[in-house]
Design a protein around this motif. Structure first.
Motif, mmCIF file in Angstrom:
data_model
loop_
_atom_site.group_PDB
_atom_site.id
_atom_site.type_symbol
_atom_site.label_atom_id
_atom_site.label_comp_id
_atom_site.label_asym_id
_atom_site.label_seq_id
_atom_site.Cartn_x
_atom_site.Cartn_y
_atom_site.Cartn_z
ATOM 1 N N ASN A 219 47.023 84.827 20.010
ATOM 2 C CA ASN A 219 46.267 83.701 20.577
ATOM 3 C C ASN A 219 46.842 82.340 20.167
ATOM 4 O O ASN A 219 46.503 81.316 20.744
ATOM 5 C CB ASN A 219 44.780 83.812 20.223
ATOM 6 C CG ASN A 219 44.544 83.956 18.739
ATOM 7 O OD1 ASN A 219 44.731 83.013 17.984
ATOM 8 N ND2 ASN A 219 44.153 85.145 18.308
ATOM 9 N N CYS B 131 41.979 79.723 21.795
ATOM 10 C CA CYS B 131 40.720 80.455 21.616
ATOM 11 C C CYS B 131 39.529 79.619 22.063
ATOM 12 O O CYS B 131 38.599 80.125 22.689
ATOM 13 C CB CYS B 131 40.559 80.886 20.158
ATOM 14 S SG CYS B 131 41.676 82.223 19.696
ATOM 15 N N CYS C 258 38.546 82.340 15.215
ATOM 16 C CA CYS C 258 39.611 81.370 15.442
ATOM 17 C C CYS C 258 39.160 80.207 16.305
ATOM 18 O O CYS C 258 38.555 80.403 17.363
ATOM 19 C CB CYS C 258 40.819 82.052 16.093
ATOM 20 S SG CYS C 258 42.260 80.950 16.115
ATOM 21 N N CYS D 72 41.500 77.822 17.275
ATOM 22 C CA CYS D 72 42.719 77.204 17.804
ATOM 23 C C CYS D 72 42.481 76.801 19.260
ATOM 24 O O CYS D 72 41.523 77.253 19.888
ATOM 25 C CB CYS D 72 43.915 78.148 17.672
ATOM 26 S SG CYS D 72 44.010 79.431 18.944
HETATM 27 ZN ZN LIG Z 1 43.115 81.374 18.194
#
Ligand SMILES: [Zn+2]
Length: 309
Positions: free
Chosen positions: A278, A25, A20, A22
């Motif tokens: 997350n 993260c 991930c 994002c």
């Molecule tokens: Zn993430």
């Protein structure tokens, strides 16, 4: 006195999740390692010497290293203070840690027959030899007292109850080895200290708060509650996935029928979110969402936090 250690506060995948990118993260991998969190599990003990895990996450090995309360007793070559594992569902993030407990120490697995059927159906779990690792079925609305390895009582009473939720996602659309009647897929637990009568609730998965659930939770010293998403369509809006929180069996934190609103005004000692994905902006300490949650009396705990009831 009941002691509770939060071994992990994150949802499946943890923070950061391996694949991930994002914002949460990315920050957890770089300038904000304090955002890192392992997959949801708690440990409870009434005597401080014997502990029971609530679920065994894929991060269990890392969690045990980080938790001195769960280390082998000094001076013993083979020992673990873990007397048992209570499973609330058959999801990967609840059962895979069992495979890290395969070196011959005795403990007991407590789970609904439905979840035990998943373990039985997957032969890799036979690595837990039933001579050392007993598997005991638990029933909805039947309180039980898990026992210590010598058979003596633990001083903890656990009441499993049905919560609105879903079957394990890897079984979606497939025949469930324990039958497809929907019962026993998602359990909440009331965990009580028999000596003091104080209790807390563990609900890492919950699709909605019913009036029945509200009346259960009122009066608890602590509630550990499903904090997967801030808003129901969060994964879709962020471009991270195509499922809503509801589609995964998880209530949102915010909104009119979200957890914060639903549990407002109930007499609960500590309210803590667990199983936080997350994607959830509440993880960011300076976010408006974090401020709203904390102002509403909720805590976003760090891994390793211990509370006593
Ligand atoms: Zn993430």
């Amino acid at each position: 006195m009941l002691r509770v250690v939060i071994l992990g506060a994150a949802a499946g995948g943890g923070v950061p999740q391996w694949n991930c990118g994002c914002p949460v993260c990315r920050m957890a991998r770089t300038e904000h390692p304090e955002l890192q969190s392992t997959q949801a599990s708690i440990a409870v003990s009434a005597d401080g010497n014997h502990w029971f895990l609530i679920n065994a996450s894929p991060d269990l090995r890392q969690q045990l290293i980080a938790t001195p309360q769960l280390h082998p007793r000094a001076g013993q070559l083979r020992h673990s203070p873990i007397a048992g594992v209570i499973l609330t569902n058959g999801e990967i993030d609840a059962v895979i840690g069992l495979l890290s407990m395969r070196e011959g120490s005795p403990f007991t697995i407590y789970a609904h027959a439905k979840v035990l059927s998943i373990l039985r159906d997957n032969s890799i779990f036979n690595v837990l030899n039933e001579k050392n690792v007993q598997r005991r079925p638990i029933d909805i609305d039947q309180a039980f007292e898990p026992t210590l390895p010598d058979g003596s009582p633990s001083g903890i009473e656990i009441l499993p109850f049905e919560v609105p939720g879903k079957s394990a996602w890897y079984l979606e659309g497939k025949a469930h080895p324990g039958g497809n009647d929907g019962a026993g897929d998602t359990l909440g637990l009331r965990i009580s200290d028999k000596a003091t009568g104080k209790y807390c609730y563990f609900l890492a998965a919950c699709a909605r708060v019913t009036d029945d659930l509200k009346s259960r939770l009122a009066g608890a010293s602590a509630v550990f509650f499903d904090g997967t998403v801030w808003r129901d369509d969060e994964l879709i809006v962020a471009g991270l996935g195509n499922k809503t929180g509801q589609g995964m069996g998880h209530i949102a934190m915010s909104g009119e029928s979200g957890a914060i609103a639903a549990l407002a005004g109930l007499d609960i000692g500590s309210k803590m979110f667990l199983h936080i994905n997350n994607s959830n902006p509440v993880l960011l300490r300076d976010s408006a969402e974090r401020e709203t949650a904390e102002r509403s009396g909720w805590q976003i705990p760090a891994d390793g936090t211990e509370i006593t009831l």
